[in-house]
Motif scaffolding. Sequence first.
Motif, PDB file in Angstrom:
ATOM      1  N   TRP A  11       1.855  13.965   0.367  1.00 13.74           N
ATOM      2  CA  TRP A  11       2.867  13.061  -0.190  1.00 13.74           C
ATOM      3  C   TRP A  11       3.640  13.740  -1.310  1.00 13.74           C
ATOM      4  CZ3 TRP A  11      -1.792   9.529  -1.505  1.00 13.74           C
ATOM      5  CH2 TRP A  11      -2.387   9.906  -2.699  1.00 13.74           C
ATOM      6  N   ILE A  12       4.760  13.152  -1.659  1.00 15.53           N
ATOM      7  CA  ILE A  12       5.584  13.628  -2.768  1.00 15.53           C
ATOM      8  C   ILE A  12       5.663  12.522  -3.793  1.00 15.53           C
ATOM      9  CG2 ILE A  12       7.918  14.290  -3.480  1.00 15.53           C
ATOM     10  CD1 ILE A  12       8.263  15.642  -0.773  1.00 15.53           C
ATOM     11  N   MET A  13       5.268  12.857  -5.027  1.00 18.26           N
ATOM     12  CA  MET A  13       5.335  11.911  -6.132  1.00 18.26           C
ATOM     13  C   MET A  13       6.503  12.276  -7.027  1.00 18.26           C
ATOM     14  SD  MET A  13       1.323  11.372  -7.187  1.00 18.26           S
ATOM     15  CE  MET A  13       1.720   9.934  -8.192  1.00 18.26           C
ATOM     16  N   ILE A  14       7.249  11.281  -7.446  1.00 14.94           N
ATOM     17  CA  ILE A  14       8.297  11.452  -8.441  1.00 14.94           C
ATOM     18  C   ILE A  14       7.929  10.553  -9.606  1.00 14.94           C
ATOM     19  CG2 ILE A  14      10.744  11.183  -8.958  1.00 14.94           C
ATOM     20  CD1 ILE A  14      11.323  11.779  -6.031  1.00 14.94           C
ATOM     21  N   GLY A  15       7.608  11.203 -10.721  1.00 17.90           N
ATOM     22  CA  GLY A  15       7.017  10.451 -11.821  1.00 17.90           C
ATOM     23  C   GLY A  15       5.607  10.051 -11.425  1.00 17.90           C
ATOM     24  N   ASP A  16       5.303   8.765 -11.559  1.00 22.19           N
ATOM     25  CA  ASP A  16       3.975   8.272 -11.210  1.00 22.19           C
ATOM     26  C   ASP A  16       3.950   7.560  -9.860  1.00 22.19           C
ATOM     27  OD1 ASP A  16       2.929   9.187 -13.636  1.00 22.19           O
ATOM     28  OD2 ASP A  16       3.501   7.340 -14.683  1.00 22.19           O
ATOM     29  N   ALA A  17       5.048   7.609  -9.140  1.00 29.02           N
ATOM     30  CA  ALA A  17       5.135   6.853  -7.883  1.00 29.02           C
ATOM     31  C   ALA A  17       5.197   7.779  -6.676  1.00 29.02           C
ATOM     32  CB  ALA A  17       6.364   5.953  -7.900  1.00 29.02           C
ATOM     33  N   ILE A  18       4.506   7.388  -5.607  1.00 27.09           N
ATOM     34  CA  ILE A  18       4.601   8.113  -4.342  1.00 27.09           C
ATOM     35  C   ILE A  18       5.918   7.713  -3.686  1.00 27.09           C
ATOM     36  CG2 ILE A  18       3.598   8.441  -2.059  1.00 27.09           C
ATOM     37  CD1 ILE A  18       0.865   7.722  -3.297  1.00 27.09           C
ATOM     38  N   ARG A  19       6.779   8.700  -3.461  1.00 30.51           N
ATOM     39  CA  ARG A  19       8.095   8.400  -2.919  1.00 30.51           C
ATOM     40  C   ARG A  19       8.160   8.696  -1.409  1.00 30.51           C
ATOM     41  NH1 ARG A  19      13.095   8.207  -5.393  1.00 30.51           N
ATOM     42  NH2 ARG A  19      11.863   7.440  -7.163  1.00 30.51           N
ATOM     43  N   TYR A  20       7.522   9.802  -0.977  1.00 33.40           N
ATOM     44  CA  TYR A  20       7.566  10.175   0.450  1.00 33.40           C
ATOM     45  C   TYR A  20       6.169  10.584   0.898  1.00 33.40           C
ATOM     46  CZ  TYR A  20      12.524  10.571  -0.697  1.00 33.40           C
ATOM     47  OH  TYR A  20      13.796  10.310  -1.138  1.00 33.40           O
ATOM     48  N   ARG A  21       5.847  10.238   2.159  1.00 33.11           N
ATOM     49  CA  ARG A  21       4.552  10.605   2.728  1.00 33.11           C
ATOM     50  C   ARG A  21       4.732  11.098   4.160  1.00 33.11           C
ATOM     51  NH1 ARG A  21       0.136   5.994   1.550  1.00 33.11           N
ATOM     52  NH2 ARG A  21       1.352   4.851   3.101  1.00 33.11           N
ATOM     53  N   LEU A  22       3.719  11.809   4.660  1.00 27.73           N
ATOM     54  CA  LEU A  22       3.719  12.224   6.061  1.00 27.73           C
ATOM     55  C   LEU A  22       3.956  11.022   6.957  1.00 27.73           C
ATOM     56  CD1 LEU A  22       0.631  14.645   6.143  1.00 27.73           C
ATOM     57  CD2 LEU A  22       3.041  15.290   6.261  1.00 27.73           C
ATOM     58  N   THR A  23       4.740  11.216   7.994  1.00 27.78           N
ATOM     59  CA  THR A  23       5.125  10.234   9.026  1.00 27.78           C
ATOM     60  C   THR A  23       6.177   9.240   8.543  1.00 27.78           C
ATOM     61  OG1 THR A  23       3.437   8.509   8.677  1.00 27.78           O
ATOM     62  CG2 THR A  23       2.820  10.403  10.068  1.00 27.78           C
ATOM     63  N   ASP A  24       6.584   9.308   7.268  1.00 29.03           N
ATOM     64  CA  ASP A  24       7.676   8.429   6.822  1.00 29.03           C
ATOM     65  C   ASP A  24       8.946   8.755   7.593  1.00 29.03           C
ATOM     66  OD1 ASP A  24       6.101   7.139   5.007  1.00 29.03           O
ATOM     67  OD2 ASP A  24       7.068   7.958   3.208  1.00 29.03           O
ATOM     68  N   ARG A  25       9.720   7.736   7.886  1.00 28.43           N
ATOM     69  CA  ARG A  25      11.022   7.934   8.519  1.00 28.43           C
ATOM     70  C   ARG A  25      12.079   8.089   7.426  1.00 28.43           C
ATOM     71  NH1 ARG A  25      10.995   6.757  14.082  1.00 28.43           N
ATOM     72  NH2 ARG A  25       8.840   7.160  14.753  1.00 28.43           N
TER      73      ARG A  25
END
Length: 660
Positions: free
Chosen positions: A625-639
């Motif tokens: 996954w990719i976190m920006i700040g403290d939030a997960i913004r993108y993850r595997l299989t996301d469209r």
Amino acid sequence: MQNALLKNNALLSQLKSQLRESTPRVEGRIKATDKGFGFLETEDGKSYFVPPPQMKLVLHGDLVRAALHEETDKKGEQRQTAEPEELLEASLSRFIGRIQRVQGKLAVVPDHPSIKQPLKGKSVSGLDESSLKDGDWVVAFLERHPLKPADKSFFVEVTQLIATAEDHYAPWWVILARHDLPHEQPVIEEDWTLTDPEGLVRQDLTAEAFFTIDSDSTLDMDDALAITPLDAGGWELKVAIADPSAYVLEGSAADIEARTRAFTLYLPARTVTMLPKTLSDDLCSLMEGQKRPALVASIRIDAAGNLVGPADFTAAWIQSSARLDYQKVSDWLEGQGDWQPTSDSLTNALRQLQALAATRLQWRHDHALVFRDQPDYRFVLDADGKVTDILAEERRVAHKMVEEAMLLANTCAADLLAEKVGQGIYNVHQGFDPEKIGHALKLIEEQGLNYHGEAFNAETLDTLAGFRHLRLALDDLPSGWLDARLRKDQGYSLLSILPGPHFGLGLQQYATWTSPIRKYGDLVNHRLIKAVLAGVTPHPLEDTLTEQLTAARRINRLAERDVKDWLYARFLSEQIGERFDAEIISINRGGLRARLQANGAVVFVPASSIHAVKEEMNADAEHGWIMIGDAIRYRLTDRIQVELSEVKVDQRSLIGRLVG
């Protein structure tokens, strides 16, 4: 005076030797950059700067031993730099490159995204050096390296011209040459005569109503089906498989060549067969209206989809009564198109096969495993080899009908070989890599995943039932992220001469015999089945055979991927600025990779175009996954939606940026 000079020289040499011995040294691989400098990266994750002058002595990927020095950089900060001293392993040996003359002299630029310098050389093996032009594709060997003793510079020998600079079919020839694969069918002069082992009797099943379902363009048809409903419910399915082992005797020239190739290679617009086309496309192909030798499995399935007793195998003669097309049969079953079966008996057979397939699909869902369908992508090329379109083709009902029949047949063959022979060419998959199962369990626990309230542990995941329960639990999740991440902790599917479970299919054992025209392992299983039928004891299989077949399968897959990547780059180079729907398939600190839904191409999205402030973003490959700040913004299989921003045709790479 002379004695003093000698004494001073000796002291100086001693001092240099002491300094050399006290200088720290490391081993690592060279990583080149586009700016002339590079880095030496060690196995423990450390990285050392390599200045441009030192980079001229090495190539990207070289394994070297280097001396470490302290120096002050332009900012006045101290850093360690690496000075390569000894070559441990060259990154190049045999390689593919393009001709580029330097001051009129022959040189070759390796076809590698991180090696840009021309390497001087000469042509050998009777190749006319004057005929080689800039841009021509060649095979070359690295003969000299600056870090080798007595060598002062790079020097290569050109041994083969692969394709001229103007050849539009270069992607095929270059990739086949890179992987050292043949580019034509086997050429074997032989008077093909059918020869069966002593004691084998072929039944005449030409009156049975067999039919084939294949792609419209298929020539090497290796399976035909016949189906009859049973009075008590259920079906008797006969699976007939072409029998090239009747023509290809063990140890013959055709057999040796088939073993070397291991598989038929399927590239866009080009098929390189494992067997001579006289066999694959004619004498062994189950063509409509032609009498052909086959191995036939008669399989009984009850109304719930269960196998009723072991399958009956027999050597036979069959004659396909109809050549059907996947798309037309699917259209008809779905109430579309103009095609109709030519007889009531064929109509009934297709309906029965559809019902059997649906029943078996449900059985596999309840007792084994079923994976989500993935589309195939077909490249449409014109007469000059230019890609005019790439079509996504979903697996339709007719594909699934044939697929279920083949899965049944292969399961039955695995059981027969295990009972009667004790060996064969088996497909095995042990689920999770033993070294990674701890990490997998940690992820599962973090997400609170369980199966009907029961927690997973290492012992349960090491069983077919436990692995199946995990798969079912993953299928129920709204996101495919955890499933995609856990796949990195699974082992690979392998070939084995001994029976073993296939966790990925959820089956106790699995051995393919349904593609002997295209797969050498299936041809071997044919010989073993025929030995059982003839009542003879087959020769024990060599342990090295499965290693060879596994390696060949990997190389074929790489070649197919490499040709497609090249064609994708050519096709999409005219679509820069276009936007595409995509699915994230991998994440690392450099950014993410996404597969375009429209055509299957993979695009790299660099981290710099994902978020402007580098320090605020964490691309976590471990969790996917990719976190920006403290939030997960993108993850595997996301469209996501991607805009194609750059295409590097020479590197066969696509670069994009996120939209929105």
